[in-house]
Write a protein that holds these residues in place. Sequence first.
Motif, mmCIF file in Angstrom:
data_model
loop_
_atom_site.group_PDB
_atom_site.id
_atom_site.type_symbol
_atom_site.label_atom_id
_atom_site.label_comp_id
_atom_site.label_asym_id
_atom_site.label_seq_id
_atom_site.Cartn_x
_atom_site.Cartn_y
_atom_site.Cartn_z
ATOM 1 N N ILE A 142 14.094 8.355 -8.279
ATOM 2 C CA ILE A 142 13.389 7.712 -7.162
ATOM 3 C C ILE A 142 12.824 6.360 -7.582
ATOM 4 O O ILE A 142 12.930 5.361 -6.861
ATOM 5 C CB ILE A 142 12.276 8.637 -6.640
ATOM 6 N N LEU A 143 12.224 6.304 -8.774
ATOM 7 C CA LEU A 143 11.657 5.043 -9.252
ATOM 8 C C LEU A 143 12.733 4.000 -9.540
ATOM 9 O O LEU A 143 12.442 2.804 -9.561
ATOM 10 C CB LEU A 143 10.833 5.297 -10.525
ATOM 11 N N GLY A 144 13.955 4.452 -9.755
ATOM 12 C CA GLY A 144 15.046 3.510 -10.009
ATOM 13 C C GLY A 144 15.653 2.906 -8.761
ATOM 14 O O GLY A 144 16.511 2.026 -8.852
ATOM 15 N N LYS A 145 15.222 3.363 -7.581
ATOM 16 C CA LYS A 145 15.777 2.844 -6.333
ATOM 17 C C LYS A 145 15.100 1.535 -5.960
ATOM 18 O O LYS A 145 13.921 1.325 -6.218
ATOM 19 C CB LYS A 145 15.598 3.860 -5.204
ATOM 20 N N ASN A 146 15.864 0.669 -5.329
ATOM 21 C CA ASN A 146 15.340 -0.609 -4.864
ATOM 22 C C ASN A 146 15.949 -0.919 -3.492
ATOM 23 O O ASN A 146 17.160 -1.078 -3.361
ATOM 24 C CB ASN A 146 15.680 -1.726 -5.851
ATOM 25 N N LEU A 194 2.998 14.950 -9.690
ATOM 26 C CA LEU A 194 3.957 16.054 -9.654
ATOM 27 C C LEU A 194 4.067 16.729 -11.016
ATOM 28 O O LEU A 194 3.755 16.140 -12.054
ATOM 29 C CB LEU A 194 5.332 15.549 -9.214
ATOM 30 N N ASN A 195 4.539 17.962 -11.015
ATOM 31 C CA ASN A 195 4.727 18.698 -12.263
ATOM 32 C C ASN A 195 5.887 18.125 -13.072
ATOM 33 O O ASN A 195 6.725 17.380 -12.557
ATOM 34 C CB ASN A 195 4.981 20.178 -11.974
ATOM 35 N N GLN A 196 5.956 18.519 -14.333
ATOM 36 C CA GLN A 196 6.955 17.971 -15.251
ATOM 37 C C GLN A 196 8.373 18.356 -14.858
ATOM 38 O O GLN A 196 9.329 17.668 -15.219
ATOM 39 C CB GLN A 196 6.646 18.459 -16.671
ATOM 40 N N GLU A 197 8.530 19.437 -14.124
ATOM 41 C CA GLU A 197 9.868 19.897 -13.758
ATOM 42 C C GLU A 197 10.602 18.907 -12.852
ATOM 43 O O GLU A 197 11.819 18.995 -12.692
ATOM 44 C CB GLU A 197 9.766 21.246 -13.053
ATOM 45 N N PHE A 198 9.871 17.950 -12.255
ATOM 46 C CA PHE A 198 10.485 16.957 -11.374
ATOM 47 C C PHE A 198 10.705 15.617 -12.094
ATOM 48 O O PHE A 198 10.883 14.600 -11.420
ATOM 49 C CB PHE A 198 9.626 16.735 -10.136
ATOM 50 N N ASP A 199 10.689 15.605 -13.419
ATOM 51 C CA ASP A 199 10.817 14.346 -14.162
ATOM 52 C C ASP A 199 12.135 13.629 -13.859
ATOM 53 O O ASP A 199 12.161 12.413 -13.650
ATOM 54 C CB ASP A 199 10.714 14.615 -15.667
ATOM 55 N N GLU A 200 13.223 14.378 -13.834
ATOM 56 C CA GLU A 200 14.537 13.756 -13.598
ATOM 57 C C GLU A 200 14.610 13.130 -12.213
ATOM 58 O O GLU A 200 15.048 11.984 -12.057
ATOM 59 C CB GLU A 200 15.634 14.797 -13.771
ATOM 60 N N LEU A 201 14.168 13.869 -11.197
ATOM 61 C CA LEU A 201 14.195 13.338 -9.833
ATOM 62 C C LEU A 201 13.215 12.180 -9.687
ATOM 63 O O LEU A 201 13.493 11.202 -8.985
ATOM 64 C CB LEU A 201 13.853 14.447 -8.837
ATOM 65 N N ARG A 202 12.078 12.264 -10.352
ATOM 66 C CA ARG A 202 11.104 11.184 -10.304
ATOM 67 C C ARG A 202 11.700 9.894 -10.859
ATOM 68 O O ARG A 202 11.492 8.808 -10.315
ATOM 69 C CB ARG A 202 9.868 11.602 -11.093
ATOM 70 N N SER A 203 12.469 9.999 -11.949
ATOM 71 C CA SER A 203 13.102 8.817 -12.532
ATOM 72 C C SER A 203 14.125 8.203 -11.578
ATOM 73 O O SER A 203 14.216 6.975 -11.458
ATOM 74 C CB SER A 203 13.773 9.191 -13.854
ATOM 75 N N GLU A 217 0.828 -1.203 0.000
ATOM 76 C CA GLU A 217 0.000 0.000 0.000
ATOM 77 C C GLU A 217 0.868 1.262 0.000
ATOM 78 O O GLU A 217 0.560 2.259 -0.665
ATOM 79 C CB GLU A 217 -0.913 -0.008 1.226
ATOM 80 N N GLU A 218 1.979 1.194 0.717
ATOM 81 C CA GLU A 218 2.910 2.336 0.757
ATOM 82 C C GLU A 218 3.476 2.620 -0.633
ATOM 83 O O GLU A 218 3.556 3.776 -1.074
ATOM 84 C CB GLU A 218 4.048 2.032 1.734
ATOM 85 N N ASN A 219 3.874 1.571 -1.352
ATOM 86 C CA ASN A 219 4.412 1.751 -2.701
ATOM 87 C C ASN A 219 3.366 2.333 -3.644
ATOM 88 O O ASN A 219 3.677 3.197 -4.481
ATOM 89 C CB ASN A 219 4.934 0.416 -3.237
ATOM 90 N N GLU A 220 2.135 1.875 -3.521
ATOM 91 C CA GLU A 220 1.070 2.405 -4.379
ATOM 92 C C GLU A 220 0.891 3.900 -4.146
ATOM 93 O O GLU A 220 0.667 4.668 -5.099
ATOM 94 C CB GLU A 220 -0.242 1.662 -4.091
ATOM 95 N N ARG A 221 1.018 4.321 -2.917
ATOM 96 C CA ARG A 221 0.853 5.731 -2.620
ATOM 97 C C ARG A 221 2.035 6.555 -3.134
ATOM 98 O O ARG A 221 1.858 7.704 -3.545
ATOM 99 C CB ARG A 221 0.658 5.918 -1.119
ATOM 100 N N LEU A 267 6.811 6.925 1.563
ATOM 101 C CA LEU A 267 6.128 8.133 1.100
ATOM 102 C C LEU A 267 6.747 9.381 1.728
ATOM 103 O O LEU A 267 6.942 10.399 1.046
ATOM 104 C CB LEU A 267 4.641 8.042 1.452
ATOM 105 N N ARG A 268 7.068 9.321 3.007
ATOM 106 C CA ARG A 268 7.661 10.474 3.673
ATOM 107 C C ARG A 268 9.043 10.779 3.127
ATOM 108 O O ARG A 268 9.411 11.950 2.937
ATOM 109 C CB ARG A 268 7.716 10.228 5.181
ATOM 110 N N GLU A 269 9.846 9.752 2.885
ATOM 111 C CA GLU A 269 11.177 9.960 2.309
ATOM 112 C C GLU A 269 11.084 10.564 0.913
ATOM 113 O O GLU A 269 11.865 11.443 0.548
ATOM 114 C CB GLU A 269 11.935 8.634 2.271
ATOM 115 N N THR A 270 10.122 10.084 0.134
ATOM 116 C CA THR A 270 9.932 10.615 -1.214
ATOM 117 C C THR A 270 9.536 12.084 -1.172
ATOM 118 O O THR A 270 10.083 12.920 -1.906
ATOM 119 C CB THR A 270 8.852 9.811 -1.957
ATOM 120 N N PHE A 271 8.601 12.416 -0.302
ATOM 121 C CA PHE A 271 8.178 13.810 -0.172
ATOM 122 C C PHE A 271 9.335 14.696 0.270
ATOM 123 O O PHE A 271 9.518 15.808 -0.246
ATOM 124 C CB PHE A 271 7.030 13.910 0.833
ATOM 125 N N SER A 272 10.132 14.227 1.219
ATOM 126 C CA SER A 272 11.261 15.016 1.709
ATOM 127 C C SER A 272 12.252 15.302 0.586
ATOM 128 O O SER A 272 12.761 16.429 0.457
ATOM 129 C CB SER A 272 11.957 14.273 2.857
#
Length: 371
Positions: free
Chosen positions: A215-219, A204-213, A192-196, A224-229
């Motif tokens: 974050i999604l590449g981490k394993n 998020l806006n397009q300006e965060f595309d690089e950072l979003r990529s 459930e945490e991953n889904e959120r 959710l709190r770490e992502t928001f921070s």
Amino acid sequence: MTKTTFTGQRHPAASTEAENSVNKVPTETTMNQGGDSSHLSFQLTSHKLNGKNYLEWAQSVRLAIDGRGKLGHLTGETKKPEPGDPKMNAWRSENSMVIAWLLNSMEAAIGKPYLFLPTARDVWEAVRETYSDVENASQIFELKIKLWKVRQGERGVTIYYNEMVSLWQELDQCYNDEWECPKDSVKAMKKEENERVYLFLAGLNQEFDELRSRILGKNPLPTLRETFSEIRREETRRNVMLKLDSNLEGKNIDSSALVTAKNENDKKKKPWCDLCKKYWHTRETCWKIHGKPPNWKKKGADNRGSQAFQSSSEESGLQPSLEVPPFTKEQLELLHKLLQSQLQTSKLDPSTPTCSFSQTGQGLGEDDWQC
């Protein structure tokens, strides 16, 4: 059996509001000298139950009663003593006080049906069953739609995040999952945490595309709190850089303005004729008014020889020279006489090389000499 809820991501605004509402309970120390002050105030929270705000009301009431050490009367942990037990009077007094707290935190029309229930736990459970949205399919569907449609837009990341957390908290109150195996509960919560996290990143806006990529590449995937921070830090960095860029751009504009002003000042220093609109003279000396000076000669005037030289130069592909001839007219006449004497001498002595010179003007060229 393990009961699992996903309310760990508490909405800061909601929790703060609930705590503020609890702090609004009037102080009773001035009303009771040395007695149990908790018996004198029945105003728990500013959130009065109106039939549509059960989640906020329940959280505020729970915090207020727990802060006074009476939460056991709601959860059933504080059991009713047996008849004849010396603790019976104390329990009855506390039970009545908690019931009064609950009823005074509701609107009159809402609280009236619960006035004659015997215990505080009975009142609490009756209200929950009546107004709680647990397993309410319509409420769950509405909250899901809101979550799918939420986007950051022109808002800051913090406001966007808090809105989503608030919706998730309401959604958690609609479920009452119980797990027989604690390990299954942990796995379900992580899923459930991953889904959120996915849903938060998607809005998020397009300006965060690089950072979003990244974050999604981490394993494993961050919480959710770490992502928001991490997103919030990136937003802060971008705002600082944009402010610096705007300051530098403002300085460049100021520099350009100074250069332009300097050029305008330089132009103002040059003499300017307002009649012919040209620099380097004024109306007092303008030829259109006063005429040309008597000693003025046009460049190239009376230079027929120069014209002949230019014509021959153009035919040979040479650029005509605009320089003044190296000889004066008197020098040319003297040179002509010298050449004439040489010519007469050559007629007497055939072995002497001959040379002829033609001059029709002040200009000389290669074709004017013949040897």
